[in-house]
Design a protein around this motif. Structure first.
Motif, PDB file in Angstrom:
ATOM      1  N   ILE A   1       0.838  -1.190   0.000  1.00 53.14           N
ATOM      2  CA  ILE A   1       0.000   0.000   0.000  1.00 53.14           C
ATOM      3  C   ILE A   1       0.879   1.248   0.000  1.00 53.14           C
TER       4      ILE A   1
ATOM      5  N   VAL B   1      -3.146   4.055  -1.008  1.00 46.84           N
ATOM      6  CA  VAL B   1      -3.774   3.631  -2.256  1.00 46.84           C
ATOM      7  C   VAL B   1      -3.068   2.393  -2.791  1.00 46.84           C
ATOM      8  N   VAL B   2      -3.835   1.567  -3.503  1.00 43.18           N
ATOM      9  CA  VAL B   2      -3.229   0.397  -4.137  1.00 43.18           C
ATOM     10  C   VAL B   2      -3.608   0.375  -5.614  1.00 43.18           C
ATOM     11  N   ASN B   3      -2.891  -0.453  -6.337  1.00 39.99           N
ATOM     12  CA  ASN B   3      -3.135  -0.634  -7.763  1.00 39.99           C
ATOM     13  C   ASN B   3      -4.044  -1.836  -7.949  1.00 39.99           C
TER      14      ASN B   3
ATOM     15  N   ARG C   1      -5.528  -3.607 -10.698  1.00 39.73           N
ATOM     16  CA  ARG C   1      -5.504  -3.784 -12.151  1.00 39.73           C
ATOM     17  C   ARG C   1      -5.539  -2.452 -12.898  1.00 39.73           C
ATOM     18  N   GLY C   2      -4.657  -1.580 -12.524  1.00 37.01           N
ATOM     19  CA  GLY C   2      -4.538  -0.328 -13.261  1.00 37.01           C
ATOM     20  C   GLY C   2      -5.336   0.805 -12.669  1.00 37.01           C
ATOM     21  N   LYS C   3      -6.291   0.497 -11.794  1.00 33.65           N
ATOM     22  CA  LYS C   3      -7.023   1.575 -11.138  1.00 33.65           C
ATOM     23  C   LYS C   3      -6.370   1.852  -9.796  1.00 33.65           C
ATOM     24  N   VAL C   4      -6.289   3.123  -9.465  1.00 36.43           N
ATOM     25  CA  VAL C   4      -5.739   3.481  -8.160  1.00 36.43           C
ATOM     26  C   VAL C   4      -6.915   3.619  -7.210  1.00 36.43           C
ATOM     27  N   ILE C   5      -6.987   2.748  -6.198  1.00 36.47           N
ATOM     28  CA  ILE C   5      -8.131   2.810  -5.283  1.00 36.47           C
ATOM     29  C   ILE C   5      -7.663   3.026  -3.848  1.00 36.47           C
TER      30      ILE C   5
END
Lengths: 172, 713
Positions: free
Chosen positions: A50, A63-65, A67-71
């Motif tokens: 994270i 935030v984490v990745n 599959r390409g989305k930063v959530i």
């Protein structure tokens, strides 16, 4: 059993929770068992590295990745004022849909998907000021155990509240 | 149907009962003037419609007349294809109108359609007969409008109108260009047909009138110069507005009122009666007082050379879908690099696998290049729009200006085009209004009467360079400086370099123009330019020599999606600092460090003092290097407010795909976005300016760890 799930967002804010049953994903924080509407849950993933974000509340782990989305990832324990816990192999991130984006919730352990009947859901009890029950949608009973059903919209009313109040920092 | 002989036409009614007037209208739009068969088919179709039961007597009569028109053409009685087409479509539209009126009585009004108060298109007959023209018009959407079709109409019309705009401008300098006339004519015709088909009566009527004007030009009755050129452009603008109003209604906005529509209609219906001629336009067409204007010369040969008709086949793709595709390819690249970096690949005995991975790698790279190129659009279109800006402005200001554009086939990210367009509009305006002198002044200084503004674009070292060069009077250093002193922006006692002084023109509210015109002089334009270029992550440089001219050079990244960044480590965290914001990185000598009142840290670099801000303290990171002499200082900030950020080490330069964090965590001070790093983790992209501002504004920027960042969890 085919009761349609009442979206927690669909009910007016000031009414007493008209508790509805349905399918819930149950998980543990410490030894308390919680539940989230299954339709809100997108997936469960293991812990990822994270990235911390400065100037944010302590319960926003970062935030984490996905599959390409930063959530964003929220530590529910810290959000609820519980002590942080050691990460174990069972610690995982539950990814839920919230106002058009995905949000990760760190939980100690995911237990099961339970079906809770309407009549087994009771409105959130009041503990006065000691415990904030605002974000509790109801208390569900299942197989003799109690599950705290979360209204995730109320847990995170807005993404802006994740930021650390700057005015507080200036007085230091 | 194509092969059917005319003698069998009577039977068609029985065989094809489903043909409607709408089908015929649609076919009319697509009709190719060269193809006689098409006309025959249409005539047959109309016969069918007229003999059918779907029309009332009036409409059927109109359709029959239209059929006769077509027959006369097919049989060679009337060889004027244009007249036939115009006549036929007018008749059919009338028929369609009268049928609509009949149907409307039966059909309840759809409540979703905003009612128009001064609705002129309600009446089944064209408005021309109206004794009292209204001042405005409102586009009215038919109650059964199909949103998808309308959206397609908007996209298509916009493209057509844009093409015809550049064709019109080309025509003005070269009125003999038949191909350009045809381009405009076809565009108007198609817009008319499609809008008529969709029931957009105002648009279709306007397009019809504009088409009639063009048809006269096509028939060489009049030439597209002077007032006619203005009129054609004005109609084009009105059509654009009409299309835009349809679009805004589609997006749920209220109906827009088309200002001046009826005035224009009256003029278009009979241009000569309204005083339009091939002579210079009178004040009627211009709101500005009549100035002694000269035909602006926009070099014809250059124009013709540039105007290449494009027949590349293309499809429209939803941009959201395209962005997603590009995102996914980015992910693929990262996933692939993770595979490549896997240690097991380096083991002995894995040669075969390594070879396959390398092969896949090549494909992935190519895919990435391809996906990036998909969002690129040529600059040519943007440059073409500048011709119009230059033309209008030259007319208004009574100057003679030649705008030469050379796009050098450069392409930029689609997302950047709109901002760049605004920037260029202001820069071209600035060049013409402030740079180019009035003709009499030019004559005095032995310059050619026509001022020249050169707009060029080319690639240079991974950036796109857009250059605007004028041969005007150049920037007046003293005047700018005096104005800046008056505005309190600069210190009159300090000395500034030319570049620093020239850059002052970008300060908001600072205008070197003595008079405020409706074009420029308020000091807003250059501020827009500066902001636009900042938003594009670009840079602008000015060189200027008095009396000879100025050159504005704008350097832009190819795309905003990729940020060229320096990966730095602070404690356990990694951040990306955009390379464009970094002046230099260095490890300070212990003796170059000093403190102010024991707290504020300063470093001396080549005689310049600058404050040090410790990133780890700002962000509350533990276990980072405390001693600046052991870490690295990254110098950021603009010319006069530089500062040094302390980081542990540089991890290398990297191109990253910037992603917004605003939706996920809100706007974080000092952070402009996030990016997926090579190992799949998210890295934050810093905004050095904001970081520095944040550090400066904090009352106690040297507080203990955890004060400014998140308290350690």
């Amino acid at each position: 059993m085919t009761t349609p799930l009442a979206g927690a967002h669909a009910k007016p804010d000031d009414t007493v929770n008209v508790a509805r049953g349905g399918k819930f994903l149950a998980f543990f924080l410490s030894d308390e068992e919680y539940g989230i509407e299954i339709l809100r849950v997108q997936e469960i993933i293991g812990l990822l590295p994270i990235t911390r974000v400065p100037y944010t509340q302590n319960y926003l782990k970062g935030v984490v990745n996905l599959r390409g989305k930063v959530i964003p990832v929220i530590d529910l324990r810290l959000k609820f004022g519980m002590p942080a816990s050691e990460r174990t192999s069972e610690t995982c991130i539950v990814v839920v849909h919230l106002r058009g984006i995905e949000v990760g919730l760190i939980v100690d352990r995911v237990s099961e998907v339970v079906d809770i009947r309407d009549e087994d859901v009771e409105p959130a009890p009041s503990f006065g000021n000691a415990v904030d029950t605002e974000y509790i949608y109801g208390i569900g009973k299942s197989q003799g155990r109690v599950k705290i059903l979360l209204d995730i919209e109320k847990v995170l009313p807005s993404m802006d509240m994740l930021q650390y109040e700057e005015s507080a920092t200036h007085s230091g | 149907m194509a092969g059917r002989k005319r003698t069998t036409r009577k039977k068609a009614a029985a065989e094809v009962p489903a043909v409607t007037l709408d089908d015929a209208l649609a076919m009319l739009v697509q009709l190719d003037p060269e193809n006689l068969d098409g006309f025959r088919q249409l005539a047959e179709m109309l016969q069918t419609v007229a003999s059918g039961t779907s029309l009332d007597a009036d409409a059927a009569e109109l359709v029959k007349t239209a059929t006769e028109q077509l027959d006369r053409f097919v049989s060679g009685e009337n060889p004027d294809v244009e007249e036939v087409l115009v006549e036929t479509s007018m008749l059919l539209e009338k028929a369609s109108d009268s049928r609509e009126a009949g149907l409307k009585n039966l059909r309840a009004e759809c409540p979703a359609v905003p009612p128009a108060p001064s609705e002129p298109a309600e009446s089944p007959l064209p408005k021309r007969a109206d004794p009292e023209p209204e001042k405005t018009a409102v586009e009215w959407l038919p109650s059964d409008a199909d949103p998808d079709l309308l959206a397609e109409f908007v996209a298509e019309s916009r493209e057509l109108l844009e093409k015809s705009e550049s064709a019109l401008l080309a025509l003005e300098s070269n009125p003999e260009d038949d191909e350009a006339v045809n381009t405009v004519f076809r565009a108007f015709h198609t817009v008319k047909g499609t809008s008529g088909f969709l029931g957009l009566k105002v648009t279709s009527e306007l397009a019809h009138l504009a088409e009639s004007l063009l048809s006269r030009i096509r028939n060489k009755e009049i030439r597209l110069v002077g007032g006619y050129a203005d009129l054609a452009l004005r109609s084009l603008d009105m059509l654009k507005k009409a299309v835009a109003s349809v679009e805004s209604v589609l997006h749920g906005a209220p109906m827009e009122v088309l200002q001046g529509y009826d005035d224009l209609k009256v003029i278009l219906t009979n241009p000569e009666a309204a005083g339009v001629s091939e002579e210079e336009s009178s004040g009627m067409l211009h709101s500005s007082p009549a100035v002694e204007t000269q035909e602006p010369k926009i070099s014809p040969e250059k124009q013709t050379a540039q105007r290449r008709t494009e027949f590349e086949s293309s499809i429209r793709v939803n941009t959201a879908r395209l962005d997603r595709l590009i995102d996914m390819v980015g992910e693929l690249v990262i996933a692939q690099s993770m595979v490549v970096q896997d240690s097991r690949l380096l083991d002995e005995g894995c040669h075969e696998l390594a070879r396959k991975v390398t092969h896949a790698n090549k494909i992935v790279r190519e895919l990435q290049d391809l996906s990036m190129s998909m969002r690129m659009v040529p600059l040519r279109g943007t440059f073409q729009k500048m011709q119009r800006v230059a033309r209008d402005l030259a007319r208004k200001s009574g100057k003679s200006v030649e705008l030469v554009t050379d796009d050098g086939e450069t392409e930029i990210d689609r997302h950047m085009v709109d901002i760049l367009n605004d920037v260029l509009v202001h820069m071209v305006r600035n060049a013409i209004d402030h740079g180019i002198e009035p003709p009499e002044d030019r004559a005095k200084s032995c310059k050619p009467e026509a001022g020249s503004v050169r707009l060029t674009a080319f690639h240079s070292g991974g950036t796109v360079v857009v250059e605007i060069r004028d041969d005007g009077r150049g920037l007046n250093r003293e005047k700018i400086f005096a104005k800046a002193v008056a505005a309190g922006i600069v210190d009159p006692d300090k000395s500034y370099s030319d570049n620093e002084v020239f850059n002052l023109i970008f300060a908001p509210g600072l205008s070197t123009s003595d008079k405020v015109t409706d074009v420029s002089g308020r000091g807003v334009g250059m501020d827009v330019v500066r902001r636009g270029i900042e938003a594009l992550h670009g840079r602008i440089d000015i060189t200027s020599s008095p009396g000879i001219g100025s050159v504005f050079t704008v350097r832009l990244p190819l795309t905003l999606a990729i940020t060229d960044g320096m990966l730095v480590r602070v404690g356990s965290e990694r951040y990306i600092i955009p390379t464009i914001g970094i002046h230099l990185c260095f490890r300070p000598e212990p003796e170059s460090l000093s403190t102010v009142s024991g707290k504020g840290e300063l470093v001396m670099l080549r005689g310049e003092m600058m404050p040090i801000f410790r990133l780890h303290r700002l962000f509350g990171i533990e276990s980072a290097i405390e001693d600046p002499a052991k870490g690295l200082l990254v110098v950021v900030g603009d010319e006069e407010r530089r500062c040094a950020l302390l980081v542990d080490e540089l991890l290398g330069q990297q191109q990253v795909v910037a992603k917004s964090l605003t939706k996920a965590v809100g706007k974080i001070q000092g952070v402009s976005g996030g990016a997926i790093l090579g190992d799949g983790q998210v890295g934050l992209i810093l905004d050095p300016g904001e970081v520095a501002a944040q550090a400066r504004h904090s009352t106690n920027p040297y507080g203990t760890s955890g004060q400014y960042g998140r308290p350690a969890a």
